[in-house]
Motif scaffolding. Structure first.
Motif, mmCIF file in Angstrom:
data_model
loop_
_atom_site.group_PDB
_atom_site.id
_atom_site.type_symbol
_atom_site.label_atom_id
_atom_site.label_comp_id
_atom_site.label_asym_id
_atom_site.label_seq_id
_atom_site.Cartn_x
_atom_site.Cartn_y
_atom_site.Cartn_z
ATOM 1 N N THR A 67 -3.421 31.818 19.169
ATOM 2 C CA THR A 67 -2.345 32.959 18.536
ATOM 3 C C THR A 67 -3.627 34.271 18.442
ATOM 4 O O THR A 67 -4.393 34.116 18.825
ATOM 5 C CB THR A 67 -2.721 32.715 16.547
ATOM 6 N N GLU A 126 1.999 34.129 18.660
ATOM 7 C CA GLU A 126 1.066 32.481 19.041
ATOM 8 C C GLU A 126 1.946 32.839 19.890
ATOM 9 O O GLU A 126 2.999 32.607 20.707
ATOM 10 C CB GLU A 126 2.193 31.410 18.405
ATOM 11 N N GLU A 150 4.208 26.838 18.288
ATOM 12 C CA GLU A 150 4.423 28.026 17.512
ATOM 13 C C GLU A 150 5.153 26.881 15.910
ATOM 14 O O GLU A 150 4.315 27.153 15.263
ATOM 15 C CB GLU A 150 5.355 29.236 17.932
ATOM 16 N N ARG A 157 6.562 26.733 10.898
ATOM 17 C CA ARG A 157 5.578 27.460 11.139
ATOM 18 C C ARG A 157 4.699 27.928 9.673
ATOM 19 O O ARG A 157 5.182 27.043 9.206
ATOM 20 C CB ARG A 157 5.577 28.844 11.752
ATOM 21 N N GLY A 217 -1.004 30.989 11.299
ATOM 22 C CA GLY A 217 -1.304 31.320 12.461
ATOM 23 C C GLY A 217 -1.844 30.347 12.502
ATOM 24 O O GLY A 217 -2.181 29.021 12.607
ATOM 25 N N TYR A 218 -1.028 29.656 13.701
ATOM 26 C CA TYR A 218 -1.680 27.585 14.779
ATOM 27 C C TYR A 218 -2.409 27.680 14.951
ATOM 28 O O TYR A 218 -3.558 26.660 14.237
ATOM 29 C CB TYR A 218 -0.750 27.889 15.840
#
Ligand code: FAD
Length: 416
Positions: free
Chosen positions: A39, A49, A53, A179, A183-184
Protein backbone atom coordinates in the motif's frame (compact mmCIF):
# COMPACT_ATOMS: atom_id res chain seq x y z
CA UNK A 1 13.28 -21.40 13.13
CA UNK A 2 14.00 -19.06 10.21
CA UNK A 3 11.45 -17.87 7.66
CA UNK A 4 12.73 -16.46 4.36
CA UNK A 5 10.44 -13.69 3.07
CA UNK A 6 8.11 -11.30 4.93
CA UNK A 7 5.15 -11.45 2.55
CA UNK A 8 1.76 -12.85 3.52
CA UNK A 9 3.03 -16.46 3.63
CA UNK A 10 6.16 -15.69 5.64
CA UNK A 11 4.35 -13.49 8.16
CA UNK A 12 1.58 -16.08 8.64
CA UNK A 13 4.15 -18.85 9.11
CA UNK A 14 6.15 -16.81 11.62
CA UNK A 15 3.01 -15.71 13.49
CA UNK A 16 1.91 -19.37 13.83
CA UNK A 17 5.35 -20.42 15.12
CA UNK A 18 5.57 -17.41 17.46
CA UNK A 19 2.10 -18.12 18.90
CA UNK A 20 3.16 -21.74 19.49
CA UNK A 21 6.10 -20.51 21.59
CA UNK A 22 8.86 -21.16 19.02
CA UNK A 23 11.76 -18.74 18.48
CA UNK A 24 11.51 -17.46 14.93
CA UNK A 25 13.35 -14.91 12.80
CA UNK A 26 12.17 -13.63 9.42
CA UNK A 27 14.79 -12.64 6.85
CA UNK A 28 13.48 -10.24 4.19
CA UNK A 29 15.32 -8.85 1.16
CA UNK A 30 13.35 -5.61 0.85
CA UNK A 31 13.44 -2.64 3.20
CA UNK A 32 9.74 -3.27 3.96
CA UNK A 33 7.41 -6.15 4.82
CA UNK A 34 4.41 -7.21 2.69
CA UNK A 35 6.01 -8.49 -0.52
CA UNK A 36 3.33 -8.38 -3.19
CA UNK A 37 1.03 -6.54 -0.77
CA UNK A 38 2.18 -2.93 -0.99
CA UNK A 39 0.00 0.00 0.00
CA UNK A 40 1.66 3.20 -1.20
CA UNK A 41 0.72 6.24 0.86
CA UNK A 42 3.18 8.84 -0.38
CA UNK A 43 1.86 9.34 -3.91
CA UNK A 44 -0.87 11.92 -3.37
CA UNK A 45 -4.03 12.43 -1.41
CA UNK A 46 -5.21 8.81 -1.70
CA UNK A 47 -3.29 5.63 -0.83
CA UNK A 48 -3.03 3.09 -3.64
CA UNK A 49 -2.55 -0.68 -3.69
CA UNK A 50 0.42 -1.35 -5.96
CA UNK A 51 -0.03 -5.10 -5.43
CA UNK A 52 -2.93 -7.10 -3.97
CA UNK A 53 -6.11 -5.13 -3.49
CA UNK A 54 -9.08 -7.49 -3.13
CA UNK A 55 -10.03 -10.13 -0.61
CA UNK A 56 -11.51 -12.93 -2.69
CA UNK A 57 -14.17 -14.62 -0.58
CA UNK A 58 -16.01 -14.21 2.69
CA UNK A 59 -14.76 -17.51 4.18
CA UNK A 60 -11.06 -16.72 3.95
CA UNK A 61 -8.19 -16.37 6.40
CA UNK A 62 -7.90 -12.73 5.30
CA UNK A 63 -11.49 -11.93 6.35
CA UNK A 64 -10.99 -13.72 9.68
CA UNK A 65 -7.76 -11.76 10.29
CA UNK A 66 -9.41 -8.47 9.28
CA UNK A 67 -12.10 -9.07 11.91
CA UNK A 68 -9.47 -9.90 14.56
CA UNK A 69 -7.49 -6.77 13.67
CA UNK A 70 -10.61 -4.57 13.77
CA UNK A 71 -10.28 -3.53 10.10
CA UNK A 72 -13.12 -2.39 7.84
CA UNK A 73 -14.22 -4.50 4.87
CA UNK A 74 -15.72 -2.65 1.89
CA UNK A 75 -17.64 -5.06 -0.34
CA UNK A 76 -17.43 -4.75 -4.12
CA UNK A 77 -19.62 -6.66 -6.58
CA UNK A 78 -17.38 -7.04 -9.61
CA UNK A 79 -19.33 -10.04 -10.93
CA UNK A 80 -22.68 -8.26 -11.36
CA UNK A 81 -21.07 -4.84 -11.74
CA UNK A 82 -18.95 -5.74 -14.78
CA UNK A 83 -19.32 -3.31 -17.70
CA UNK A 84 -18.04 -4.23 -21.13
CA UNK A 85 -17.03 -2.37 -24.27
CA UNK A 86 -16.52 1.18 -25.53
CA UNK A 87 -18.48 2.87 -24.14
CA UNK A 88 -18.77 0.37 -21.31
CA UNK A 89 -22.25 -1.02 -20.60
CA UNK A 90 -23.39 -3.28 -17.75
CA UNK A 91 -23.05 -6.85 -19.02
CA UNK A 92 -26.22 -7.96 -17.26
CA UNK A 93 -28.17 -5.26 -19.17
CA UNK A 94 -26.85 -6.34 -22.58
CA UNK A 95 -29.28 -8.24 -24.83
CA UNK A 96 -28.77 -12.02 -24.92
CA UNK A 97 -27.88 -11.65 -28.62
CA UNK A 98 -24.85 -9.46 -27.81
CA UNK A 99 -21.52 -11.24 -28.52
CA UNK A 100 -19.98 -9.94 -25.27
CA UNK A 101 -22.95 -11.15 -23.20
CA UNK A 102 -22.88 -14.55 -24.91
CA UNK A 103 -19.13 -15.02 -24.53
CA UNK A 104 -18.88 -13.82 -20.92
CA UNK A 105 -21.85 -15.99 -19.90
CA UNK A 106 -20.42 -19.04 -21.69
CA UNK A 107 -16.90 -18.45 -20.33
CA UNK A 108 -18.17 -18.22 -16.74
CA UNK A 109 -20.21 -21.40 -17.25
CA UNK A 110 -17.23 -23.33 -18.66
CA UNK A 111 -15.09 -22.11 -15.74
CA UNK A 112 -17.54 -23.37 -13.09
CA UNK A 113 -17.93 -26.73 -14.84
CA UNK A 114 -14.16 -27.38 -14.90
CA UNK A 115 -14.42 -28.87 -11.40
CA UNK A 116 -16.51 -31.78 -12.61
CA UNK A 117 -14.86 -32.11 -16.05
CA UNK A 118 -11.25 -32.46 -14.88
CA UNK A 119 -10.32 -34.94 -12.15
CA UNK A 120 -6.72 -34.80 -10.88
CA UNK A 121 -5.73 -37.64 -13.23
CA UNK A 122 -7.70 -36.42 -16.28
CA UNK A 123 -5.96 -35.67 -19.58
CA UNK A 124 -5.12 -31.98 -19.31
CA UNK A 125 -5.68 -29.26 -21.87
CA UNK A 126 -5.49 -25.47 -21.97
CA UNK A 127 -8.44 -23.29 -20.98
CA UNK A 128 -8.47 -21.98 -24.57
CA UNK A 129 -8.91 -25.52 -25.92
CA UNK A 130 -11.63 -26.23 -23.34
CA UNK A 131 -13.61 -23.11 -24.27
CA UNK A 132 -13.51 -24.04 -27.95
CA UNK A 133 -14.47 -27.64 -27.13
CA UNK A 134 -17.50 -26.29 -25.18
CA UNK A 135 -18.67 -24.26 -28.17
CA UNK A 136 -17.13 -20.81 -27.68
CA UNK A 137 -16.38 -19.26 -31.08
CA UNK A 138 -12.55 -19.05 -31.41
CA UNK A 139 -12.97 -15.53 -32.82
CA UNK A 140 -14.43 -14.49 -29.45
CA UNK A 141 -11.68 -15.96 -27.28
CA UNK A 142 -10.16 -12.47 -26.76
CA UNK A 143 -13.27 -11.57 -24.70
CA UNK A 144 -12.84 -14.69 -22.54
CA UNK A 145 -9.15 -13.89 -22.23
CA UNK A 146 -9.95 -10.56 -20.56
CA UNK A 147 -12.55 -11.91 -18.11
CA UNK A 148 -10.75 -15.17 -17.19
CA UNK A 149 -7.05 -15.21 -18.05
CA UNK A 150 -6.15 -11.59 -17.19
CA UNK A 151 -7.26 -12.28 -13.59
CA UNK A 152 -4.95 -15.30 -13.48
CA UNK A 153 -1.95 -13.32 -14.82
CA UNK A 154 -1.89 -15.75 -17.74
CA UNK A 155 -3.07 -16.41 -21.29
CA UNK A 156 -5.99 -18.77 -22.01
CA UNK A 157 -3.50 -20.94 -23.92
CA UNK A 158 -1.16 -21.32 -20.93
CA UNK A 159 -3.68 -22.22 -18.19
CA UNK A 160 -3.96 -25.85 -17.08
CA UNK A 161 -7.59 -27.02 -16.73
CA UNK A 162 -6.60 -29.78 -14.26
CA UNK A 163 -4.89 -27.26 -11.97
CA UNK A 164 -7.82 -24.81 -12.16
CA UNK A 165 -10.30 -27.66 -11.55
CA UNK A 166 -8.48 -28.76 -8.40
CA UNK A 167 -8.67 -25.21 -7.06
CA UNK A 168 -12.37 -24.79 -7.94
CA UNK A 169 -13.27 -28.20 -6.41
CA UNK A 170 -11.62 -27.35 -3.10
CA UNK A 171 -12.74 -23.72 -3.06
CA UNK A 172 -14.19 -22.80 0.32
CA UNK A 173 -13.67 -19.03 -0.02
CA UNK A 174 -17.11 -18.02 -1.30
CA UNK A 175 -18.03 -15.57 -4.06
CA UNK A 176 -18.06 -12.23 -2.21
CA UNK A 177 -15.19 -9.76 -2.61
CA UNK A 178 -13.92 -6.98 -0.38
CA UNK A 179 -11.28 -4.30 -0.04
CA UNK A 180 -9.74 -3.18 3.21
CA UNK A 181 -10.67 0.45 3.76
CA UNK A 182 -7.56 1.08 5.85
CA UNK A 183 -5.30 -0.47 3.18
CA UNK A 184 -4.08 -4.05 2.72
CA UNK A 185 -0.81 -3.28 4.50
CA UNK A 186 -2.64 -2.81 7.81
CA UNK A 187 -3.53 -6.52 7.77
CA UNK A 188 0.09 -7.58 7.27
CA UNK A 189 1.33 -5.04 9.82
CA UNK A 190 -1.05 -6.64 12.30
CA UNK A 191 0.32 -10.12 11.49
CA UNK A 192 3.88 -8.80 11.87
CA UNK A 193 3.50 -7.25 15.32
CA UNK A 194 6.18 -8.38 17.84
CA UNK A 195 7.95 -10.58 15.28
CA UNK A 196 11.74 -10.53 14.83
CA UNK A 197 12.14 -9.34 11.22
CA UNK A 198 15.50 -8.56 9.57
CA UNK A 199 14.78 -6.21 6.66
CA UNK A 200 17.21 -5.49 3.81
CA UNK A 201 18.65 -9.02 4.08
CA UNK A 202 18.54 -10.87 0.75
CA UNK A 203 19.26 -14.57 1.27
CA UNK A 204 21.74 -15.85 -1.32
CA UNK A 205 22.56 -19.33 0.01
CA UNK A 206 20.93 -22.02 2.12
CA UNK A 207 23.15 -24.84 3.41
CA UNK A 208 21.01 -27.64 4.79
CA UNK A 209 21.60 -30.87 6.70
CA UNK A 210 19.13 -33.12 8.48
CA UNK A 211 19.39 -31.27 11.80
CA UNK A 212 20.61 -27.77 10.89
CA UNK A 213 20.08 -25.14 8.21
CA UNK A 214 22.40 -22.18 7.59
CA UNK A 215 20.76 -19.18 5.94
CA UNK A 216 23.28 -16.79 4.41
CA UNK A 217 22.78 -13.10 3.65
CA UNK A 218 25.54 -10.61 2.72
CA UNK A 219 25.71 -9.51 6.37
CA UNK A 220 24.99 -12.63 8.41
CA UNK A 221 24.67 -16.40 8.74
CA UNK A 222 21.62 -17.57 10.67
CA UNK A 223 21.36 -21.12 12.00
CA UNK A 224 18.04 -22.91 12.48
CA UNK A 225 16.49 -26.33 13.02
CA UNK A 226 13.87 -25.63 10.31
CA UNK A 227 13.72 -23.08 7.50
CA UNK A 228 10.50 -22.04 5.75
CA UNK A 229 11.13 -20.63 2.27
CA UNK A 230 8.37 -18.32 1.04
CA UNK A 231 10.07 -16.41 -1.78
CA UNK A 232 8.13 -16.30 -5.09
CA UNK A 233 8.66 -19.38 -7.26
CA UNK A 234 10.04 -17.05 -9.97
CA UNK A 235 12.82 -16.05 -7.53
CA UNK A 236 13.66 -19.73 -7.00
CA UNK A 237 13.56 -20.35 -10.77
CA UNK A 238 15.98 -17.46 -11.35
CA UNK A 239 18.53 -19.19 -9.09
CA UNK A 240 18.78 -16.21 -6.73
CA UNK A 241 19.23 -18.62 -3.80
CA UNK A 242 21.89 -21.34 -3.97
CA UNK A 243 20.98 -24.56 -2.16
CA UNK A 244 23.72 -26.83 -0.84
CA UNK A 245 23.16 -29.70 -1.38
CA UNK A 246 20.97 -28.84 -4.40
CA UNK A 247 17.22 -29.33 -4.10
CA UNK A 248 15.88 -32.71 -5.26
CA UNK A 249 15.28 -33.30 -8.96
CA UNK A 250 11.50 -33.34 -8.42
CA UNK A 251 11.62 -30.00 -6.57
CA UNK A 252 13.70 -28.44 -9.34
CA UNK A 253 11.30 -29.80 -11.97
CA UNK A 254 8.36 -28.36 -10.03
CA UNK A 255 10.04 -24.94 -9.80
CA UNK A 256 10.56 -24.79 -13.56
CA UNK A 257 6.98 -25.94 -14.31
CA UNK A 258 5.53 -22.58 -13.18
CA UNK A 259 5.15 -19.48 -15.34
CA UNK A 260 5.11 -16.03 -13.76
CA UNK A 261 4.10 -13.41 -16.33
CA UNK A 262 4.14 -9.63 -16.14
CA UNK A 263 1.60 -7.72 -14.04
CA UNK A 264 1.34 -3.93 -13.96
CA UNK A 265 -0.98 -1.52 -12.21
CA UNK A 266 -1.58 1.91 -13.76
CA UNK A 267 -3.14 4.68 -11.67
CA UNK A 268 -4.73 7.83 -13.07
CA UNK A 269 -5.77 10.78 -10.90
CA UNK A 270 -8.35 13.38 -12.03
CA UNK A 271 -9.62 16.72 -10.79
CA UNK A 272 -12.91 14.95 -9.96
CA UNK A 273 -14.49 11.54 -10.69
CA UNK A 274 -15.33 11.27 -14.40
CA UNK A 275 -17.59 8.25 -13.87
CA UNK A 276 -20.98 7.68 -12.26
CA UNK A 277 -21.19 6.58 -8.62
CA UNK A 278 -22.12 3.00 -9.62
CA UNK A 279 -18.95 2.48 -11.67
CA UNK A 280 -16.98 -0.40 -10.11
CA UNK A 281 -15.39 -2.50 -12.84
CA UNK A 282 -15.10 -2.09 -16.62
CA UNK A 283 -13.35 -4.19 -19.23
CA UNK A 284 -12.86 -4.27 -22.99
CA UNK A 285 -10.64 -5.89 -25.58
CA UNK A 286 -7.97 -3.15 -25.65
CA UNK A 287 -4.45 -3.14 -24.26
CA UNK A 288 -5.68 -1.46 -21.07
CA UNK A 289 -8.22 -4.23 -20.59
CA UNK A 290 -9.55 -3.88 -17.02
CA UNK A 291 -10.37 -0.77 -14.99
CA UNK A 292 -11.74 -0.27 -11.51
CA UNK A 293 -12.18 2.37 -8.88
CA UNK A 294 -10.30 1.74 -5.64
CA UNK A 295 -12.33 1.91 -2.44
CA UNK A 296 -10.30 3.75 0.13
CA UNK A 297 -10.50 6.21 1.69
CA UNK A 298 -13.90 6.55 0.01
CA UNK A 299 -15.66 5.54 -3.18
CA UNK A 300 -15.80 9.08 -4.52
CA UNK A 301 -12.00 9.42 -4.84
CA UNK A 302 -11.12 10.79 -8.32
CA UNK A 303 -8.76 7.90 -8.89
CA UNK A 304 -8.98 4.92 -11.24
CA UNK A 305 -6.76 1.88 -11.62
CA UNK A 306 -6.06 -0.13 -14.75
CA UNK A 307 -4.61 -3.55 -14.01
CA UNK A 308 -3.13 -5.55 -16.88
CA UNK A 309 -1.20 -8.79 -16.92
CA UNK A 310 0.52 -11.27 -19.25
CA UNK A 311 1.30 -10.15 -22.83
CA UNK A 312 -0.61 -6.87 -22.44
CA UNK A 313 1.59 -5.91 -19.49
CA UNK A 314 4.69 -7.11 -21.31
CA UNK A 315 3.95 -4.76 -24.23
CA UNK A 316 3.12 -1.76 -22.03
CA UNK A 317 6.07 -2.34 -19.70
CA UNK A 318 8.44 -1.66 -22.61
CA UNK A 319 6.96 1.79 -23.32
CA UNK A 320 7.94 5.03 -21.54
CA UNK A 321 5.64 6.55 -18.88
CA UNK A 322 4.38 9.41 -21.09
CA UNK A 323 3.37 7.08 -23.91
CA UNK A 324 1.60 4.69 -21.54
CA UNK A 325 -0.24 7.57 -19.88
CA UNK A 326 -1.42 8.93 -23.26
CA UNK A 327 -2.50 5.51 -24.57
CA UNK A 328 -4.27 4.66 -21.31
CA UNK A 329 -6.20 7.92 -21.25
CA UNK A 330 -7.27 7.40 -24.87
CA UNK A 331 -8.72 3.98 -24.00
CA UNK A 332 -10.39 5.30 -20.84
CA UNK A 333 -11.92 8.08 -22.91
CA UNK A 334 -13.59 5.48 -25.14
CA UNK A 335 -14.69 3.36 -22.16
CA UNK A 336 -16.29 6.35 -20.42
CA UNK A 337 -17.59 7.81 -23.68
CA UNK A 338 -16.28 11.32 -23.00
CA UNK A 339 -13.61 13.46 -24.62
CA UNK A 340 -12.29 15.48 -21.66
CA UNK A 341 -10.46 12.56 -19.99
CA UNK A 342 -6.90 13.55 -21.00
CA UNK A 343 -7.47 17.21 -20.09
CA UNK A 344 -8.83 16.36 -16.64
CA UNK A 345 -6.02 13.97 -15.68
CA UNK A 346 -3.85 15.38 -12.88
CA UNK A 347 -1.47 12.49 -12.21
CA UNK A 348 -0.23 9.10 -13.37
CA UNK A 349 1.77 6.33 -11.77
CA UNK A 350 2.45 2.68 -12.59
CA UNK A 351 4.21 -0.23 -10.94
CA UNK A 352 5.73 -3.01 -13.04
CA UNK A 353 6.05 -6.20 -11.00
CA UNK A 354 8.08 -7.90 -13.74
CA UNK A 355 10.83 -5.32 -13.08
CA UNK A 356 10.82 -6.08 -9.34
CA UNK A 357 13.81 -8.37 -8.58
CA UNK A 358 12.14 -9.94 -5.53
CA UNK A 359 8.87 -10.77 -7.34
CA UNK A 360 9.92 -11.14 -11.02
CA UNK A 361 6.32 -10.90 -12.23
CA UNK A 362 2.77 -11.02 -10.88
CA UNK A 363 1.81 -14.46 -9.61
CA UNK A 364 2.44 -17.96 -10.88
CA UNK A 365 0.32 -20.37 -12.92
CA UNK A 366 0.82 -23.86 -14.31
CA UNK A 367 0.93 -24.88 -17.95
CA UNK A 368 -1.32 -27.68 -19.24
CA UNK A 369 0.10 -31.04 -18.14
CA UNK A 370 1.96 -29.55 -15.18
CA UNK A 371 -0.67 -29.68 -12.41
CA UNK A 372 1.46 -32.20 -10.47
CA UNK A 373 3.96 -29.41 -9.77
CA UNK A 374 1.90 -27.50 -7.19
CA UNK A 375 1.91 -30.17 -4.43
CA UNK A 376 5.48 -31.06 -5.44
CA UNK A 377 6.57 -27.44 -4.87
CA UNK A 378 4.88 -27.48 -1.45
CA UNK A 379 6.49 -30.74 -0.24
CA UNK A 380 9.06 -30.47 2.57
CA UNK A 381 12.65 -31.65 1.97
CA UNK A 382 14.25 -32.60 5.30
CA UNK A 383 14.61 -29.42 7.32
CA UNK A 384 13.41 -27.21 4.42
CA UNK A 385 9.73 -26.27 4.13
CA UNK A 386 8.06 -24.40 1.29
CA UNK A 387 5.22 -21.88 1.39
CA UNK A 388 3.96 -18.98 -0.72
CA UNK A 389 1.03 -18.47 -3.06
CA UNK A 390 2.30 -20.91 -5.71
CA UNK A 391 2.39 -23.75 -3.14
CA UNK A 392 -1.25 -23.27 -2.06
CA UNK A 393 -2.46 -26.61 -3.50
CA UNK A 394 -5.17 -26.93 -0.83
CA UNK A 395 -6.35 -23.30 -0.95
CA UNK A 396 -6.50 -20.58 -3.61
CA UNK A 397 -3.12 -19.99 -5.27
CA UNK A 398 -2.49 -16.47 -6.63
CA UNK A 399 -4.16 -14.87 -3.60
CA UNK A 400 -3.19 -13.35 -0.27
CA UNK A 401 -5.33 -15.80 1.69
CA UNK A 402 -3.81 -18.72 -0.25
CA UNK A 403 -0.36 -17.46 0.74
CA UNK A 404 -1.43 -17.13 4.38
CA UNK A 405 -2.90 -20.65 4.38
CA UNK A 406 0.33 -22.03 2.89
CA UNK A 407 2.44 -20.29 5.54
CA UNK A 408 0.32 -21.78 8.31
CA UNK A 409 0.59 -25.23 6.70
CA UNK A 410 4.39 -24.99 6.56
CA UNK A 411 4.55 -23.79 10.18
CA UNK A 412 2.50 -26.80 11.30
CA UNK A 413 4.97 -29.08 9.49
CA UNK A 414 7.79 -27.57 11.57
CA UNK A 415 5.87 -27.95 14.84
CA UNK A 416 5.05 -31.62 14.25
C1 FAD B 1 -0.36 -6.57 -9.10
C2 FAD B 1 -0.89 -7.65 -8.21
C3 FAD B 1 -2.22 -7.66 -7.85
C4 FAD B 1 -2.71 -8.65 -7.01
N1 FAD B 1 -4.02 -8.61 -6.61
C5 FAD B 1 -4.46 -9.48 -5.69
C6 FAD B 1 -5.74 -9.32 -5.11
O1 FAD B 1 -6.48 -8.39 -5.45
N2 FAD B 1 -6.14 -10.23 -4.17
C7 FAD B 1 -5.33 -11.26 -3.76
O2 FAD B 1 -5.74 -12.03 -2.89
N3 FAD B 1 -4.09 -11.41 -4.28
C8 FAD B 1 -3.64 -10.55 -5.22
N4 FAD B 1 -2.38 -10.67 -5.71
C9 FAD B 1 -1.58 -11.83 -5.33
C10 FAD B 1 -1.00 -11.68 -3.92
O3 FAD B 1 -0.40 -10.42 -3.82
C11 FAD B 1 0.02 -12.77 -3.68
O4 FAD B 1 -0.56 -14.05 -3.94
C12 FAD B 1 0.52 -12.80 -2.24
O5 FAD B 1 0.72 -11.51 -1.72
C13 FAD B 1 1.82 -13.58 -2.24
O6 FAD B 1 2.34 -13.68 -0.94
P1 FAD B 1 3.65 -14.55 -0.72
O7 FAD B 1 4.02 -14.42 0.70
O8 FAD B 1 3.46 -15.90 -1.30
O9 FAD B 1 4.76 -13.87 -1.65
P2 FAD B 1 5.38 -12.40 -1.55
O10 FAD B 1 4.36 -11.44 -1.09
O11 FAD B 1 6.05 -12.14 -2.83
O12 FAD B 1 6.45 -12.56 -0.37
C14 FAD B 1 7.71 -13.14 -0.59
C15 FAD B 1 8.74 -12.29 0.11
O13 FAD B 1 10.03 -12.87 -0.13
C16 FAD B 1 10.95 -11.80 -0.28
N5 FAD B 1 12.15 -12.28 -0.96
C17 FAD B 1 12.33 -12.55 -2.28
N6 FAD B 1 13.58 -12.99 -2.49
C18 FAD B 1 14.21 -13.00 -1.29
C19 FAD B 1 15.51 -13.37 -0.86
N7 FAD B 1 16.44 -13.80 -1.72
N8 FAD B 1 15.82 -13.24 0.46
C20 FAD B 1 14.89 -12.79 1.35
N9 FAD B 1 13.65 -12.44 0.99
C21 FAD B 1 13.30 -12.55 -0.31
C22 FAD B 1 10.18 -10.78 -1.08
O14 FAD B 1 10.77 -9.50 -1.00
C23 FAD B 1 8.80 -10.86 -0.44
O15 FAD B 1 8.67 -9.93 0.61
C24 FAD B 1 -1.85 -9.68 -6.54
C25 FAD B 1 -0.50 -9.67 -6.90
C26 FAD B 1 -0.02 -8.67 -7.72
C27 FAD B 1 1.44 -8.67 -8.09
Amino acid sequence: MVVVGAGAAGLAAARTLHNAGARVTIVEARPRIGGRVWTERSCGPYPIELGAELIHGEHTSTVALAHMAGLTLAEVDRYNGLRWGTPARLVQDLPATDPAWQTITAARDVWHKLATQYADDAADRSLAAELIQRGVDPARLPIADVVLAQTCCAELETLSCVDLAREIRGDRAGPREFRLREGYDTLLNWLARDLDIRLGSPVHAIIHQADEVQIKTPASILRARHCIITVPVAVLAAGMIRFDPPLSASKQAAITAFRTLSATKHFFWFDEPLWDAGFAYAAHGGLFARWWTPAHPDLSAPLICCYVTASRAEILDRLPDDTVRTLGLAELSRILGRDDVARRCTGFRRYRWAHDPFARGGYAHLLPGMAWARPALAAAEGSLHFAGEATAFDSNPQTVHGAIDSGRRAAQECLR
